[in-house]
Design an enzyme around this catalytic site. Structure first.
Site, PDB file in Angstrom:
ATOM      1  CG  HIS A 191      -1.847  -1.296   0.991  1.00 14.10           C
ATOM      2  ND1 HIS A 191      -2.693  -1.444  -0.086  1.00 14.10           N
ATOM      3  CD2 HIS A 191      -1.879  -2.457   1.659  1.00 14.10           C
ATOM      4  CE1 HIS A 191      -3.232  -2.641  -0.037  1.00 14.10           C
ATOM      5  NE2 HIS A 191      -2.753  -3.288   1.017  1.00 14.10           N
ATOM      6  NE  ARG A 298      -6.010   0.492  -4.131  1.00 14.13           N
ATOM      7  CZ  ARG A 298      -5.349   0.549  -5.289  1.00 14.13           C
ATOM      8  NH1 ARG A 298      -5.138   1.714  -5.862  1.00 14.13           N
ATOM      9  NH2 ARG A 298      -4.903  -0.553  -5.852  1.00 14.13           N
ATOM     10  NE  ARG A 334     -11.162  -1.235  -2.729  1.00 15.92           N
ATOM     11  CZ  ARG A 334      -9.883  -1.557  -2.864  1.00 15.92           C
ATOM     12  NH1 ARG A 334      -9.524  -2.514  -3.700  1.00 15.92           N
ATOM     13  NH2 ARG A 334      -8.952  -0.932  -2.185  1.00 15.92           N
ATOM     14  CD  GLU A 435      -9.665  -7.676  -3.938  1.00 10.89           C
ATOM     15  OE1 GLU A 435      -8.584  -7.117  -4.171  1.00 10.89           O
ATOM     16  OE2 GLU A 435     -10.537  -7.172  -3.205  1.00 10.89           O
ATOM     17  CG  ASN A 458      -2.548  -4.710  -7.065  1.00 16.32           C
ATOM     18  OD1 ASN A 458      -1.999  -4.868  -8.132  1.00 16.32           O
ATOM     19  ND2 ASN A 458      -3.006  -3.533  -6.660  1.00 16.32           N
ATOM     20  CG  ASP A 459      -5.466  -8.274  -2.555  1.00 10.87           C
ATOM     21  OD1 ASP A 459      -4.475  -8.518  -1.844  1.00 10.87           O
ATOM     22  OD2 ASP A 459      -6.212  -7.290  -2.361  1.00 10.87           O
ATOM     23  NE  ARG A 469      -1.206  -5.800  -2.328  1.00  3.79           N
ATOM     24  CZ  ARG A 469      -2.385  -5.248  -2.614  1.00  3.79           C
ATOM     25  NH1 ARG A 469      -3.491  -5.977  -2.550  1.00  3.79           N
ATOM     26  NH2 ARG A 469      -2.458  -3.995  -2.968  1.00  3.79           N
ATOM     27  CB  CYS A 506      -9.170  -1.898 -10.901  1.00  7.55           C
ATOM     28  SG  CYS A 506      -9.570  -3.019  -9.566  1.00  7.55           S
TER      29      CYS A 506
HETATM   30  C1  PEP Z   1      -6.077  -5.313  -6.127  1.00  9.86           C
HETATM   31  O1  PEP Z   1      -6.005  -6.111  -5.203  1.00  9.86           O
HETATM   32  O2  PEP Z   1      -5.646  -5.532  -7.277  1.00  9.86           O
HETATM   33  C2  PEP Z   1      -6.686  -3.997  -5.921  1.00  9.86           C
HETATM   34  C3  PEP Z   1      -6.904  -3.185  -6.929  1.00  9.86           C
HETATM   35  O3  PEP Z   1      -6.970  -3.632  -4.644  1.00  9.86           O
HETATM   36  P1  PEP Z   1      -5.879  -3.143  -3.559  1.00  9.86           P
HETATM   37  O4  PEP Z   1      -4.587  -2.965  -4.283  1.00  9.86           O
HETATM   38  O5  PEP Z   1      -6.419  -1.891  -2.981  1.00  9.86           O
HETATM   39  O6  PEP Z   1      -5.879  -4.286  -2.589  1.00  9.86           O
HETATM   40 MG    MG Z   2      -7.144  -5.813  -3.396  1.00  8.90          MG
END
Ligand code: PEP
Ligand code: MG
Length: 584
Positions: A191, A298, A334, A435, A458-459, A469, A506
């Protein structure tokens, strides 16, 4: 000159003097003092030690009165150490013979002692290292008079080099003065990395231990394209990087001229390119760069850096700002993706720390576990929806039951607003993030129950490949191009197509040029990307044809190793889009 490599997480180049923060949260001071200043620095050191000893004596006194002598003994050990002539002699010798600053010398000697305790092979004695660290902290505090200085108000332009920056520290960085940052820890989609992108600060994370090789004030280059930091660059390197900065600016200018052009492939397929935001003020950056709307807001970042729980009005105000700035364009809000992986447990009363935050009570799980918190947010979103094209998205949906529960809460909130006669919009579109691998595998069952999917790579990568991650020690195993990820994306796109619902990507993957032909070729027509990437992603799409992209996706799906997939994709993008920035 020394070069260190890490993970590039936000493009750009920063050149400036270093400001350092060590693992224990302390600012690491200047390493050297001038020869003339040595005696006065020793005086300053003795004064600081005196203060520390006095404070320990006071604590000892209080502890013995309130808890008894045996507890006060802990402080006795600290006092012995802080008055130990051998230890003090070592520190003063370093100040005298090497012109080290007292802070630097003290830190070095305390750490040597701590290491020695840790290496004694005895658990009890190893624990004493904690006491030594505690003393180091006290002495540094007495010398520096502060813990971390306010990163929000700096007096000169600096490059921040830190062991770690929390998401709230990153969010609070003084944009006027901080030129860029590098951290020893952190992963590609941590993050902190996402925030670096939001703040548009060149950043490199996961460099590993490098702070011992830098001194505060050293000139440092952060190369946010290649993921390198260069300490004390030579003249030739400095001039080369100045040229890179120029090139970056002219690239930006070239792309800025193209922002109003739509993202249409050479064979006339329109791709919607939206922006990902964390803060309302980022909408403007997205719109200026030609975004088709906001594909991911977010909202958990409303909770960053504050101990106050945002009220319904706080939520409402932030959402109204975003929705109004977007005009007729869609805004996907979201719902809270809160969890201790994103917002530290001590920052909100809802988040508690747990051993494995990525698998713990986060995101939609936390919202469903705390309905008042969830309902406050949903009320605010529904009220703000009156002003534009708002869509609601639930994060981390794992089972159908979870999705249905979330939708039921949404319906309850609509009924409450109705009853209270508060204006809101009922026919908002409701979608979910895909995700979690379970959701991707069951995409065809989820599809009839939502209005859209948004793939959070990402997740999805983290959970599919079992790679944290944010952990740099496994960053080499985190591949967006892994064949398993390509197949999961294809499954979700196919399910969306069968059921007639749009699918967006996304996650960070859609901001990286090398994946654009692949994603278009897999059938994606909506990409939500980090604001700084919008012009380049759009321009690249204008150089692509959808049939050529399908060919690329088909070939990528035949490869069985992630590295081969990514090399192949990189080669294809270089061929199709030789004008691309130096980011890849
Ligand atoms: C993801 O997980 O790809 C996502 C867009 O959400 P975040 O990065 O906020 O977990
Ligand atoms: Mg995510």
């Amino acid at each position: 000159m020394k070069t260190k490599s890490g993970i590039p997480v936000s493009p750009g180049v920063a050149i400036g003097p270093a400001m350092l923060f060590g693992a224990r949260g302390f600012r690491i001071p200047q390493r050297f003092v001038s020869v003339d200043a040595v005696e006065s620095e020793i005086g300053r050191f003795r004064g600081a030690l005196h203060k520390v000893a006095q404070a320990i004596e006071e604590n000892q006194h209080v502890a013995s009165q309130r808890l008894g002598e045996e507890y006060a003994a802990i402080f006795g050990a600290h006092l012995l150490m802080v008055r130990d002539p051998k230890l003090l002699g070592e520190i003063e010798t370093l100040i005298r013979s090497k012109c080290f600053s007292p802070e630097f010398a003290a830190s070095r000697v305390f750490r040597n002692y701590a290491k020695a305790f840790q290496n004694l092979g005895n658990a009890y004695l190893a624990e004493r290292a904690t006491d030594v660290f505690d003393l180091e902290k006290r002495v540094l505090h007495a010398l520096l008079g502060e813990d971390r200085p306010e990163l929000t108000h700096l007096t000169e332009s600096v490059v921040i080099l830190a062991h770690n920056l929390t998401p709230s520290e990153t969010a609070g960085l003084d944009r006027e003065k901080v030129l860029g940052f590098a951290t020893e820890v952190g992963g590609r989609t941590s993050h902190t990395a996402i925030l670096a992108g939001a703040l548009e600060l060149p950043a490199v994370v996961g460099v590993g231990g490098f702070l011992a090789d830098v001194s505060a004030g050293d000139i440092v280059i952060i190369d946010g394209y290649r993921g390198e930091i260069i300490i004390d660059p030579d003249e030739e390197t400095l001039s080369r990087y100045k040229l890179v900065l120029e090139q970056y600016k002219s690239d930006k200018q070239r792309l800025a001229k193209l922002t109003s052009a739509e993202a249409i492939t050479t064979d006339s397929v329109r791709i919607q390119v939206l922006g990902n935001i964390e803060f309302p003020q980022e909408v403007e950056h997205c719109m200026e760069r030609g975004a088709d709307g906001i594909g991911l807001y977010r909202t958990e970042f409303l909770y960053l850096g504050t101990n106050q729980i945002p009220s319904e009005e706080d939520h409402y105000e932030a959402y109204c700002k975003v929705v109004k700035a977007c005009g007729n364009h869609p805004v996907v809000i979201r719902t809270l993706d809160l969890g201790s992986d994103k917002v530290p447990a001590n920052e909100t009363e809802f988040v508690s720390s747990c051993d494995n935050p990525a698998l713990g009570l986060r995101s939609i799980r936390l919202s469903l576990n705390n309905l008042p918190l969830f309902k406050v947010q949903l009320r605010a979103i529904l009220r703000a929806a009156v002003y534009g094209d708002v869509r609601i998205m639930f994060p981390l949906i794992t089972s159908l039951l979870e999705l249905r529960k979330a939708k039921m809460v949404l319906n309850d909130v609509m009924d409450d607003l109705d009853e209270a006669g508060i204006p809101f919009k009922r026919d908002v579109r409701v979608g979910m993030m895909v995700e979690v691998p379970a959701a991707a595998l069951l995409a065809d069952q989820f599809a009839p129950e939502v209005d859209f999917f948004s793939i959070g790579t990402n997740d999805l990568i983290q959970y599919t490949l079992a790679v944290d991650r944010a952990d740099p020690s496994v960053a080499n195993l985190y591949w967006a191009g892994d064949p398993s990820i390509l197949r999961l994306i294809r499954m979700v796109v196919d399910a969306g197509r069968t059921h007639g619902i749009p699918v967006t990507v996304c996650g960070q993957m859609s901001s990286e040029p090398r994946f654009i032909p692949l994603l278009v070729g897999l059938g994606l027509r909506h990409l939500s990307v980090t604001p700084i990437a919008i012009p380049e992603v759009k321009d690249l799409i204008r150089h692509l044809s959808s049939s050529q992209s399908e060919e690329i996706a088909r070939h990528a799906l035949t490869l069985d190793i992630a590295r081969d997939v990514e090399n192949y994709l990189r080669g294809e993008v270089d061929r199709i889009y030789p004008d691309g920035s130096i980011a890849e």
